[in-house]
Design a protein around this motif. Structure first.
Motif, PDB file in Angstrom:
ATOM      1  N   ASN A  49       1.033  -1.403   0.285  1.00 17.23           N
ATOM      2  CA  ASN A  49       0.108   0.175  -0.143  1.00 17.23           C
ATOM      3  C   ASN A  49       0.917   0.648  -0.401  1.00 17.23           C
ATOM      4  OD1 ASN A  49      -2.583  -1.735   0.072  1.00 17.23           O
ATOM      5  ND2 ASN A  49      -2.505  -1.808   1.946  1.00 17.23           N
ATOM      6  N   GLU A  50       1.911   1.495   1.390  1.00 21.33           N
ATOM      7  CA  GLU A  50       2.760   2.059   0.980  1.00 21.33           C
ATOM      8  C   GLU A  50       3.455   2.424  -0.426  1.00 21.33           C
ATOM      9  OE1 GLU A  50       6.701   3.934   3.308  1.00 21.33           O
ATOM     10  OE2 GLU A  50       4.886   3.171   4.304  1.00 21.33           O
ATOM     11  N   LEU A  51       4.050   1.582  -1.101  1.00 23.78           N
ATOM     12  CA  LEU A  51       4.104   2.121  -2.469  1.00 23.78           C
ATOM     13  C   LEU A  51       3.530   1.864  -3.243  1.00 23.78           C
ATOM     14  CD1 LEU A  51       6.772  -1.631  -2.425  1.00 23.78           C
ATOM     15  CD2 LEU A  51       7.861   0.937  -3.002  1.00 23.78           C
ATOM     16  N   HIS A  52       2.404   2.020  -3.665  1.00 21.78           N
ATOM     17  CA  HIS A  52       1.232   1.707  -4.697  1.00 21.78           C
ATOM     18  C   HIS A  52       0.998   3.864  -4.574  1.00 21.78           C
ATOM     19  CE1 HIS A  52      -1.105  -1.925  -4.704  1.00 21.78           C
ATOM     20  NE2 HIS A  52       0.703  -1.693  -5.091  1.00 21.78           N
ATOM     21  N   ASN A  53       0.992   4.281  -2.640  1.00 19.89           N
ATOM     22  CA  ASN A  53       1.470   5.632  -2.848  1.00 19.89           C
ATOM     23  C   ASN A  53       2.454   6.675  -3.356  1.00 19.89           C
ATOM     24  OD1 ASN A  53      -1.249   5.002  -1.702  1.00 19.89           O
ATOM     25  ND2 ASN A  53      -0.715   5.614   0.514  1.00 19.89           N
ATOM     26  N   THR A  54       3.385   5.941  -4.180  1.00 15.96           N
ATOM     27  CA  THR A  54       4.545   6.428  -3.896  1.00 15.96           C
ATOM     28  C   THR A  54       4.973   5.784  -5.844  1.00 15.96           C
ATOM     29  OG1 THR A  54       5.819   5.019  -3.714  1.00 15.96           O
ATOM     30  CG2 THR A  54       5.950   6.137  -2.139  1.00 15.96           C
ATOM     31  N   GLY A  55       4.015   5.504  -6.554  1.00 12.07           N
ATOM     32  CA  GLY A  55       3.641   5.108  -7.680  1.00 12.07           C
ATOM     33  C   GLY A  55       4.590   4.048  -8.368  1.00 12.07           C
ATOM     34  N   VAL A  56       5.110   3.115  -7.518  1.00 10.96           N
ATOM     35  CA  VAL A  56       5.274   1.859  -7.302  1.00 10.96           C
ATOM     36  C   VAL A  56       4.649   0.982  -7.950  1.00 10.96           C
ATOM     37  CG1 VAL A  56       7.487   0.409  -6.960  1.00 10.96           C
ATOM     38  CG2 VAL A  56       7.575   2.488  -6.070  1.00 10.96           C
ATOM     39  N   GLY A  57       4.503   0.197  -8.849  1.00  9.75           N
ATOM     40  CA  GLY A  57       3.388  -1.174  -9.583  1.00  9.75           C
ATOM     41  C   GLY A  57       4.056  -1.636  -8.777  1.00  9.75           C
ATOM     42  N   VAL A  58       3.940  -2.744  -7.449  1.00  9.48           N
ATOM     43  CA  VAL A  58       4.154  -3.531  -6.976  1.00  9.48           C
ATOM     44  C   VAL A  58       2.721  -4.037  -6.650  1.00  9.48           C
ATOM     45  CG1 VAL A  58       6.154  -3.241  -5.857  1.00  9.48           C
ATOM     46  CG2 VAL A  58       3.606  -2.918  -4.307  1.00  9.48           C
ATOM     47  N   TYR A  59       2.872  -5.859  -7.007  1.00 11.03           N
ATOM     48  CA  TYR A  59       1.423  -6.478  -6.844  1.00 11.03           C
ATOM     49  C   TYR A  59       2.242  -8.082  -6.124  1.00 11.03           C
ATOM     50  CZ  TYR A  59      -0.092  -4.557 -11.134  1.00 11.03           C
ATOM     51  OH  TYR A  59      -0.176  -3.314 -11.927  1.00 11.03           O
ATOM     52  N   GLY A  60       0.449  -8.801  -4.971  1.00 12.56           N
ATOM     53  CA  GLY A  60       1.473  -9.661  -4.485  1.00 12.56           C
ATOM     54  C   GLY A  60       0.400  -9.027  -3.218  1.00 12.56           C
ATOM     55  N   PRO A  61       0.290 -10.034  -2.343  1.00 14.53           N
ATOM     56  CA  PRO A  61       1.538 -11.129  -2.543  1.00 14.53           C
ATOM     57  C   PRO A  61       1.410 -12.643  -2.884  1.00 14.53           C
ATOM     58  CG  PRO A  61       1.164 -11.354   0.178  1.00 14.53           C
ATOM     59  CD  PRO A  61       0.475 -10.458  -0.484  1.00 14.53           C
ATOM     60  N   TYR A  62       2.133 -12.939  -3.450  1.00 18.41           N
ATOM     61  CA  TYR A  62       1.974 -14.541  -4.305  1.00 18.41           C
ATOM     62  C   TYR A  62       2.716 -15.415  -4.063  1.00 18.41           C
ATOM     63  CZ  TYR A  62       0.119 -11.069  -7.685  1.00 18.41           C
ATOM     64  OH  TYR A  62      -0.093 -10.229  -8.377  1.00 18.41           O
ATOM     65  N   PRO A  63       2.093 -17.534  -3.426  1.00 21.67           N
ATOM     66  CA  PRO A  63       3.225 -18.155  -3.022  1.00 21.67           C
ATOM     67  C   PRO A  63       4.094 -18.480  -3.505  1.00 21.67           C
ATOM     68  CG  PRO A  63       0.256 -18.230  -3.577  1.00 21.67           C
ATOM     69  CD  PRO A  63       0.108 -17.602  -3.792  1.00 21.67           C
ATOM     70  N   ALA A  64       4.688 -18.432  -3.301  1.00 22.44           N
ATOM     71  CA  ALA A  64       6.317 -18.782  -4.092  1.00 22.44           C
ATOM     72  C   ALA A  64       6.232 -20.151  -5.722  1.00 22.44           C
ATOM     73  CB  ALA A  64       7.763 -19.290  -3.597  1.00 22.44           C
ATOM     74  N   ASP A  65       5.103 -20.871  -4.791  1.00 19.99           N
ATOM     75  CA  ASP A  65       5.225 -22.518  -5.528  1.00 19.99           C
ATOM     76  C   ASP A  65       4.588 -22.157  -6.824  1.00 19.99           C
ATOM     77  OD1 ASP A  65       3.386 -21.739  -3.909  1.00 19.99           O
ATOM     78  OD2 ASP A  65       2.810 -24.302  -3.115  1.00 19.99           O
ATOM     79  N   GLU A  66       2.766 -21.610  -6.391  1.00 22.14           N
ATOM     80  CA  GLU A  66       1.731 -21.350  -7.552  1.00 22.14           C
ATOM     81  C   GLU A  66       2.703 -20.168  -8.358  1.00 22.14           C
ATOM     82  OE1 GLU A  66      -1.365 -20.985  -6.220  1.00 22.14           O
ATOM     83  OE2 GLU A  66      -1.661 -22.551  -4.821  1.00 22.14           O
ATOM     84  N   PHE A  67       2.917 -19.714  -7.656  1.00 18.91           N
ATOM     85  CA  PHE A  67       3.391 -18.468  -8.732  1.00 18.91           C
ATOM     86  C   PHE A  67       4.448 -18.776 -10.287  1.00 18.91           C
ATOM     87  CE2 PHE A  67       6.783 -14.678  -9.388  1.00 18.91           C
ATOM     88  CZ  PHE A  67       5.079 -14.075 -10.092  1.00 18.91           C
ATOM     89  N   PHE A  68       5.376 -19.741 -10.026  1.00 21.01           N
ATOM     90  CA  PHE A  68       6.305 -20.087 -10.670  1.00 21.01           C
ATOM     91  C   PHE A  68       5.480 -21.167 -11.646  1.00 21.01           C
ATOM     92  CE2 PHE A  68       9.540 -17.705  -7.587  1.00 21.01           C
ATOM     93  CZ  PHE A  68       9.892 -16.193  -8.964  1.00 21.01           C
ATOM     94  N   SER A  69       5.211 -22.511 -10.837  1.00 20.57           N
ATOM     95  CA  SER A  69       4.718 -23.717 -11.352  1.00 20.57           C
ATOM     96  C   SER A  69       3.614 -23.604 -12.592  1.00 20.57           C
ATOM     97  CB  SER A  69       4.521 -24.591 -10.749  1.00 20.57           C
ATOM     98  OG  SER A  69       3.452 -23.570 -10.143  1.00 20.57           O
ATOM     99  N   ARG A  70       3.394 -21.832 -11.974  1.00 21.04           N
ATOM    100  CA  ARG A  70       2.143 -21.543 -13.062  1.00 21.04           C
ATOM    101  C   ARG A  70       2.280 -20.280 -14.388  1.00 21.04           C
ATOM    102  NH1 ARG A  70      -3.106 -20.719  -8.913  1.00 21.04           N
ATOM    103  NH2 ARG A  70      -1.829 -18.727  -8.679  1.00 21.04           N
ATOM    104  N   TYR A  71       4.043 -20.033 -14.374  1.00 20.35           N
ATOM    105  CA  TYR A  71       4.800 -18.745 -15.471  1.00 20.35           C
ATOM    106  C   TYR A  71       3.990 -17.582 -14.924  1.00 20.35           C
ATOM    107  CZ  TYR A  71       7.059 -23.150 -17.162  1.00 20.35           C
ATOM    108  OH  TYR A  71       7.154 -24.459 -17.064  1.00 20.35           O
ATOM    109  N   ASP A  72       3.111 -17.812 -14.093  1.00 19.10           N
ATOM    110  CA  ASP A  72       2.964 -16.048 -13.401  1.00 19.10           C
ATOM    111  C   ASP A  72       3.755 -15.028 -13.249  1.00 19.10           C
ATOM    112  OD1 ASP A  72       0.489 -16.798 -13.338  1.00 19.10           O
ATOM    113  OD2 ASP A  72       0.880 -17.198 -10.716  1.00 19.10           O
ATOM    114  N   HIS A  73       5.199 -15.582 -13.300  1.00 17.99           N
ATOM    115  CA  HIS A  73       6.250 -14.690 -13.224  1.00 17.99           C
ATOM    116  C   HIS A  73       6.206 -13.820 -14.879  1.00 17.99           C
ATOM    117  CE1 HIS A  73       7.942 -18.483 -14.606  1.00 17.99           C
ATOM    118  NE2 HIS A  73       8.748 -17.482 -15.360  1.00 17.99           N
ATOM    119  N   LEU A  74       5.807 -14.235 -16.273  1.00 22.79           N
ATOM    120  CA  LEU A  74       5.716 -14.184 -17.353  1.00 22.79           C
ATOM    121  C   LEU A  74       5.190 -12.703 -17.738  1.00 22.79           C
ATOM    122  CD1 LEU A  74       5.599 -17.381 -19.669  1.00 22.79           C
ATOM    123  CD2 LEU A  74       7.949 -16.301 -18.169  1.00 22.79           C
ATOM    124  N   HIS A  75       4.442 -12.388 -16.121  1.00 22.45           N
ATOM    125  CA  HIS A  75       3.265 -11.296 -16.600  1.00 22.45           C
ATOM    126  C   HIS A  75       3.525 -10.029 -15.900  1.00 22.45           C
ATOM    127  CE1 HIS A  75       0.207 -13.839 -17.368  1.00 22.45           C
ATOM    128  NE2 HIS A  75       0.501 -14.712 -17.280  1.00 22.45           N
TER     129      HIS A  75
END
Length: 362
Positions: A228-254
């Motif tokens: 939330n604090e990063l959003h307020n400064t204009g930094v495009g962060v998303y999540g948090p994502y579970p590490a196992d599903e994030f990479f196994s589903r190739y979500d990192h490509l987005h």
């Protein structure tokens, strides 16, 4: 007007490892000398030993000052001149010391503006037990000498895959205690600035990973408030994502980069996806620094079978970053004065807000 060749400082790394072999092989290609002017911070004596052992045809232009470096030459700057026994394949206190001395000399020359970018050959992550002085990593030595202790971030790069970690190579228990909201904000801001300035991504998207497989106290009390604090400064962060599903589903490509919470959380998927073929960038420093994402590989040192491509890639990426920074900084050096005051609104904050799940009972 012809563009000046960039001067690339390259430290020889652990002198009992593959450093000299990969450096020699990388510059055996004449195209490399057309691209840049190398200044190898090392030892003519040790370099000659490696050249003879590997039976490589390499001619040195031995210099004592970086200002003496000549274009179209393989310049070897004498930064370590002790008489030492080269013990290929073994990490020793003297081989680790040789790496640190060469790096110190290179950083002294950076302060004098004598080269453009720094590329470091591999140094042992786990030094010899007999080496009581090998207590800091290459990045920590650079941070300390430049007065930026704890301010940089290692980004592991393989093409469009970029992964960094909030905490460094420390035990997991210590890493969990270090994870704080302010640290996440600090490292995500450094990563965002690097993506914009060094990789020229105008609106980078950064994924943050969870600490736990399922959301727990760390996610609710530390990571989400940081987002939330990063959003307020204009930094495009998303999540948090579970590490196992994030990479196994190739979500990192987005995303343009992924920010893990601890070191192994970043390295395990990186090794699987990039097969250890990567370059490490030190973000958040006034100096452009890259290094091959490999160890000194003591098990194959001196056998002539080390692959130099990662070193070449580190050089290529350092040159790209240097040019990208120049492009990014140029319009900011003489900004136009504003003729009006911009009206701020919450459009950017709304844009980066993570949609909340609707309550089915509402």
């Amino acid at each position: 007007m012809e563009e000046r060749k960039l001067r690339i400082a390259i430290t020889h790394g652990d002198t009992n490892g593959i450093g000299y072999e990969t450096i020699f092989k990388a510059f055996a290609d004449p195209a490399m000398l057309e691209l840049c002017t190398p200044i190898i911070y090392g030892s003519p004596k040790i370099a000659a030993y490696h050249r003879k052992t590997l039976d490589l045809q390499v001619n040195f232009n031995i210099i004592n000052q970086a200002s003496e470096a000549r274009d179209d030459k393989f310049n070897l700057l004498t930064s370590f001149d002790e008489e030492v026994k080269v013990d290929l394949g073994t990490s020793t206190p003297i081989s680790a010391t040789a790496a640190r001395v060469a790096l110190k000399r290179a950083l002294d020359d950076f302060d004098k503006g004598l080269f453009d970018v720094l590329v470091t050959a591999p140094v042992a992550t786990n030094p010899s037990e007999n080496d009581d002085t090998a207590t800091v990593s290459t990045r920590q030595q650079i941070e300390h000498q430049l007065g930026h202790d704890g301010k940089s971030l290692s980004i592991h790069v393989n093409g469009d895959l970029r992964i960094a970690s909030i905490t460094n190579e420390i035990p997991l228990g210590d890493a969990l205690r270090e994870i704080r909201k302010d640290l996440i904000v600090e490292k995500a801001t450094v990563l965002n600035e690097c993506l914009r300035r060094d990789f020229r991504l105008s609106n980078p998207r950064i994924a943050l990973l969870q600490v736990n497989p399922q959301e727990g106290a760390e996610e609710e009390e530390i990571i989400k408030p940081a987002i939330n604090e990063l959003h307020n400064t204009g930094v495009g962060v998303y999540g948090p994502y579970p590490a196992d599903e994030f990479f196994s589903r190739y979500d990192h490509l987005h995303f343009d980069a992924t920010l893990a919470m601890f070191y192994e959380q970043a390295m395990i998927p990186l090794r699987m996806l990039a097969d250890n073929d990567r370059v490490v960038v030190s973000a958040g420093l006034p100096l452009v620094h890259t290094t091959p994402g490999q160890t000194p590989q003591f098990d194959i040192a001196g056998q002539g079978i080390a692959n130099e491509q990662q070193l070449r890639d580190a050089i290529y990426l350092a040159i790209d970053i240097f040019r990208h920074r120049a492009e990014y900084d140029e319009p900011l050096s003489n900004p136009l004065k504003k003729l009006y005051h911009e009206k701020r609104d919450d459009s950017e904050k709304v844009r980066f807000t993570i949609p909340k799940k609707h309550d089915q009972n509402a």
